[in-house]
Write an enzyme that holds these catalytic residues in place. Structure first.
Site, mmCIF file in Angstrom:
data_model
loop_
_atom_site.group_PDB
_atom_site.id
_atom_site.type_symbol
_atom_site.label_atom_id
_atom_site.label_comp_id
_atom_site.label_asym_id
_atom_site.label_seq_id
_atom_site.Cartn_x
_atom_site.Cartn_y
_atom_site.Cartn_z
ATOM 1 N N THR A 13 0.828 -1.213 0.000
ATOM 2 C CA THR A 13 0.000 0.000 0.000
ATOM 3 C C THR A 13 0.866 1.269 0.000
ATOM 4 O O THR A 13 0.667 2.168 -0.823
ATOM 5 C CB THR A 13 -0.867 -0.008 1.278
ATOM 6 O OG1 THR A 13 -1.507 -1.271 1.357
ATOM 7 C CG2 THR A 13 -1.899 1.082 1.261
ATOM 8 N N ALA A 33 13.558 19.761 -3.700
ATOM 9 C CA ALA A 33 14.742 18.946 -3.369
ATOM 10 C C ALA A 33 15.998 19.457 -4.058
ATOM 11 O O ALA A 33 17.109 19.180 -3.622
ATOM 12 C CB ALA A 33 14.491 17.495 -3.767
ATOM 13 N N GLU A 129 10.292 9.404 9.354
ATOM 14 C CA GLU A 129 9.067 10.169 9.627
ATOM 15 C C GLU A 129 7.816 9.294 9.524
ATOM 16 O O GLU A 129 6.868 9.449 10.301
ATOM 17 C CB GLU A 129 8.973 11.350 8.640
ATOM 18 C CG GLU A 129 7.829 12.299 8.894
ATOM 19 C CD GLU A 129 7.951 13.024 10.234
ATOM 20 O OE1 GLU A 129 7.187 12.667 11.141
ATOM 21 O OE2 GLU A 129 8.798 13.935 10.369
ATOM 22 N N VAL A 132 6.083 7.008 12.645
ATOM 23 C CA VAL A 132 5.251 7.475 13.763
ATOM 24 C C VAL A 132 4.121 8.347 13.243
ATOM 25 O O VAL A 132 4.362 9.378 12.614
ATOM 26 C CB VAL A 132 6.097 8.275 14.786
ATOM 27 C CG1 VAL A 132 5.228 8.722 15.950
ATOM 28 C CG2 VAL A 132 7.265 7.438 15.288
ATOM 29 N N ILE A 136 1.494 12.565 9.751
ATOM 30 C CA ILE A 136 1.713 13.733 10.623
ATOM 31 C C ILE A 136 3.226 13.942 10.785
ATOM 32 O O ILE A 136 3.925 13.022 11.192
ATOM 33 C CB ILE A 136 1.090 13.521 12.025
ATOM 34 C CG1 ILE A 136 -0.402 13.178 11.912
ATOM 35 C CG2 ILE A 136 1.310 14.740 12.899
ATOM 36 C CD1 ILE A 136 -1.060 12.828 13.244
ATOM 37 N N GLU A 190 -6.275 -5.316 10.956
ATOM 38 C CA GLU A 190 -5.633 -6.436 10.259
ATOM 39 C C GLU A 190 -6.334 -7.746 10.625
ATOM 40 O O GLU A 190 -6.986 -7.830 11.669
ATOM 41 C CB GLU A 190 -4.173 -6.562 10.729
ATOM 42 C CG GLU A 190 -3.344 -5.312 10.642
ATOM 43 C CD GLU A 190 -2.827 -5.056 9.253
ATOM 44 O OE1 GLU A 190 -2.821 -5.985 8.429
ATOM 45 O OE2 GLU A 190 -2.456 -3.905 8.973
ATOM 46 N N LYS A 205 5.723 3.332 18.597
ATOM 47 C CA LYS A 205 5.773 4.734 18.161
ATOM 48 C C LYS A 205 6.128 5.647 19.341
ATOM 49 O O LYS A 205 6.903 6.598 19.197
ATOM 50 C CB LYS A 205 4.425 5.137 17.560
ATOM 51 C CG LYS A 205 4.084 4.354 16.288
ATOM 52 C CD LYS A 205 2.620 4.528 15.904
ATOM 53 C CE LYS A 205 2.251 3.701 14.695
ATOM 54 N NZ LYS A 205 0.807 3.584 14.473
#
Ligand code: HSE
Length: 436
Positions: A13, A33, A129, A132, A136, A190, A205
């Site tokens: 996914t 970038a 990033e 967690v 966000i 799940e 997290k």
């Protein structure tokens, strides 16, 4: 400047979302970038599906080792998950001098120290990033945006599956098992939801956020982890009558004695913004000494929200790859030689408030016994609710909310309460945070 070349391990996914977002926003991403970001290689056991997602121009292989060993690849994005093969591949990529982007919270919470040490020695970046709270940018906020602050505490709803279940239990008055089945049918939970409902995913997290907030090593094994699978619908109702909602919170707090690191169902005042984070959404509340409270809200999972975080890391690496390693943002916010050795407290030493529910005989003196036990333990009562026995029964529910106290005092009081002849069964205990 020539494109930075990325190798993707696992194209489920999130991998698919990363392709889509990179393609759709490629021009803006390149302008930010300073160079193009090109996924040059993908490894996935399902090669046919991977080819379909990756399209022409991207090499697809089934053996992930071919990606981490390919000298043409600058950055390896690990989206496999777990601590087995993922750990081996990440360590090999680092040894081969590649930067790594990972969404793997389980891996970092358990093997982060080893991984960051290897990366430091090799002068490569490990960015996470996406590990967690999905989309966000909480790692960025903690590590950079709040860098002036002494962080005091963090409280977060960092598992969407359990937040969805708790929202449904409250909205529809259903029990845990019924809502879990519904969540699985809708694809929120799940097929094996153990890590979510037992609080393990949230604790992974939280462990990472705690390390960044306080400059301590990642130490998942010291976290207290309690999920929502034992939570009863009746406690959600009583909490509501008292002006509270129950959320699965990850809480980490700096105290004079050490660091609290705990995940458990928690009553919070219904008027707090965090109490109104519903469904599968995530939110993290951070208290810093200079800025005060700041709140970060958004989608904690899903293809494009997580891809948003993965690509942010890719852009950071594209910008920073050529910077002297000593001048990059440290992995855990604090310089590696400035990490602190503050102990993580055992649960008996943490301080919080409590919701206690007891089933008692409807007799003279029962309440006096209970309040005596609490007074003996030095625990102050904040509120109380007594429900008259249902028709045909002679036992009543008593709900007590306490002011703040140490967990060990409540443990001792519960032992004494359960020994009373007038109290039947176990005392239900749920922790309570005012978050003020
Ligand atoms: N299973 C997690 C959740 C998302 O429900 O929030 C990935 O960590």
């Amino acid at each position: 400047m020539k494109p930075i070349k990325v190798g993707l391990l696992g194209i489920g996914t999130v991998g698919g979302g990363t392709f889509d977002v990179l393609k759709r926003n490629q021009e803006e991403i390149r302008r930010r970038a300073g160079r193009a970001i090109e996924i040059a290689m993908v490894a996935d056991l399902n090669v046919a599906r991977a080819r379909e997602v990756a399209g022409a121009g991207c090499e697809v292989v089934s053996d992930a080792r071919l990606v981490v060993d390919n000298p043409e690849i600058d950055i390896v994005v690990e989206l496999i998950g777990g601590y087995g093969i993922a750990r081996e591949l990440v360590m090999t990529a680092i040894a081969n001098g590649k930067h790594v982007v990972t969404a793997n919270k389980a891996l970092l919470a358990t093997h982060g120290t080893e991984i960051f040490k290897a990366a430091q020695e090799k002068g490569v970046i490990v960015a996470f990033e996406a590990a967690v709270a999905g989309g966000i940018p909480i790692i960025k906020a903690l590590r950079e945006g709040l860098t002036a602050n002494r962080i005091q505490w963090i409280a977060g709803i960092i598992n969407g599956t359990t937040n969805f279940i708790l929202s449904e239990m409250r909205d529809k008055g259903l029990d845990f098992a019924t809502v879990l089945k519904e969540a699985q049918r809708l694809g929120y939970a799940e097929a094996d939801p153990t890590f979510d409902i037992k609080g393990v995913d949230a604790a992974h997290k939280l462990t990472i956020m705690s390390a960044i907030a306080f400059g301590i090593p990642v130490q998942f094994e010291r976290a207290y982890v309690e999920g929502i699978d034992q939570l009863q619908a009746i406690d959600i109702r009583y909490a509501e009558q008292l002006g509270y909602r129950i959320k699965l919170l990850g809480i980490t707090r700096r105290t004079a004695q050490g660091i609290e690191l705990r995940v458990h169902p928690t009553l919070i005042p219904a008027k707090r913004l965090l109490a109104n984070v519903e469904g599968a959404m995530n939110a993290v509340l951070v208290q810093g000494d200079a800025v005060g409270a700041t709140l970060y809200y958004g989608k904690g999972a899903g293809a494009e929200p997580t891809a948003s975080a993965v690509i942010a890391d890719l852009v950071d690496i594209a910008r920073l790859a050529s910077a002297d390693p000593g001048h990059r943002v440290p992995y855990l916010a604090f310089q590696p030689d400035a990490m602190a050795d503050i102990p993580v407290l055992p649960m008996s030493e943490i301080t919080t408030s409590y919701y206690l529910r007891l089933k008692v005989a409807d007799k003279v003196g029962v309440l006096a016994d209970l309040t005596r036990i609490l007074a003996d333990a030095g625990i102050s009562i904040d509120a109380m609710l007594q429900k008259e026995p249902a028709e045909g029964e002679n036992e009543a529910d008593i709900i007590l909310l306490t002011h703040q106290t140490q967990e060990k005092h409540v443990d001792a009081a519960i032992v004494r309460m359960e020994a009373l002849a007038t109290v039947s069964g176990r005392v239900t205990r749920i922790r309570l945070e005012q978050l003020s």
